[in-house]
Design a protein around this motif. Sequence first.
Motif, PDB file in Angstrom:
ATOM      1  N   ALA A  36       9.780   3.480  -8.590  1.00  9.87           N
ATOM      2  CA  ALA A  36       9.897   3.813  -7.189  1.00  9.87           C
ATOM      3  C   ALA A  36      11.002   4.307  -6.404  1.00  9.87           C
ATOM      4  N   PHE A  40      11.705   8.844  -5.168  1.00 13.51           N
ATOM      5  CA  PHE A  40      12.002   8.332  -3.862  1.00 13.51           C
ATOM      6  C   PHE A  40      13.343   9.898  -4.208  1.00 13.51           C
ATOM      7  N   LYS A 144       5.086  -3.213  -4.770  1.00  8.57           N
ATOM      8  CA  LYS A 144       4.228  -2.088  -4.327  1.00  8.57           C
ATOM      9  C   LYS A 144       3.797  -1.708  -2.970  1.00  8.57           C
ATOM     10  N   THR A 145       3.659  -3.114  -1.703  1.00  6.27           N
ATOM     11  CA  THR A 145       2.786  -3.491  -0.987  1.00  6.27           C
ATOM     12  C   THR A 145       3.792  -3.352   0.076  1.00  6.27           C
ATOM     13  N   TRP A 147       7.450  -1.769  -0.935  1.00  6.61           N
ATOM     14  CA  TRP A 147       7.794  -0.510  -0.665  1.00  6.61           C
ATOM     15  C   TRP A 147       6.942   0.171  -0.444  1.00  6.61           C
ATOM     16  N   GLU A 148       5.792   0.498  -0.301  1.00  5.41           N
ATOM     17  CA  GLU A 148       5.056   1.329   0.742  1.00  5.41           C
ATOM     18  C   GLU A 148       4.349   1.129   2.037  1.00  5.41           C
ATOM     19  N   ASN A 149       4.561   0.213   2.343  1.00  7.30           N
ATOM     20  CA  ASN A 149       4.208  -0.227   3.514  1.00  7.30           C
ATOM     21  C   ASN A 149       5.982  -0.157   4.868  1.00  7.30           C
ATOM     22  N   ALA A 152      10.247   1.770   1.795  1.00  4.13           N
ATOM     23  CA  ALA A 152      10.659   2.968   1.831  1.00  4.13           C
ATOM     24  C   ALA A 152      10.562   3.950   3.109  1.00  4.13           C
ATOM     25  N   SER A 153      10.400   3.626   3.591  1.00  5.04           N
ATOM     26  CA  SER A 153      10.287   4.584   5.847  1.00  5.04           C
ATOM     27  C   SER A 153      11.656   3.944   6.014  1.00  5.04           C
TER      28      SER A 153
END
Length: 179
Positions: A36, A40, A144-145, A147-149, A152-153
């Motif tokens: 991930a 990115f 994943k939860t 990182w994505e939620n 990452a931001s």
Amino acid sequence: MAHYKLPFTPLNIAVLTVSDTRDENTDSSGAYFVEALTKFEHHLAEKQIVKDDVYQIRAVVSKWIASDTVQAILVTGGTGFTARDTTPEAVAPLFDKSVEGFGELFRYASAKEIGTSTIQSRALAGVANGTVIFCVPGSPGACKTAWENIIASQLDASHKPCNFVPHLKNATISCNTRG
């Protein structure tokens, strides 16, 4: 107030898997984080697997906090309630500041996927020596939860209204969220 989009800034991110049973061949959670963050366009500073032991965890995280280059640390595993789950006890004393909302937001996002079992997660985050540290459960789904939620931001300099990038060591941008 003038609004402008800051460019993406690649960060140096270390990944730590806490597990008594996983090795490089079976570490799907650590592998997820590596995939991930590189997708990115961040840089993998280092990856390691340690046993679920307070002092082994603390030693690795302390080394990365003291590093001149590691800006973020992703820790997977050891955040549950078994006797061997010691990540929060190992890492929290190292924080200069706790990121109180991370665990709450992680459990909120996770509840949509696993229901009330999310209360058994002791996910946490904090900042130490200009390094942001995120600790999440050891399943690939939890990684994943997170990182994505959330993560990452928060590791993206262009995310508005604010993110962690200006607060990290060697940051080349400043926080400009208030007019």
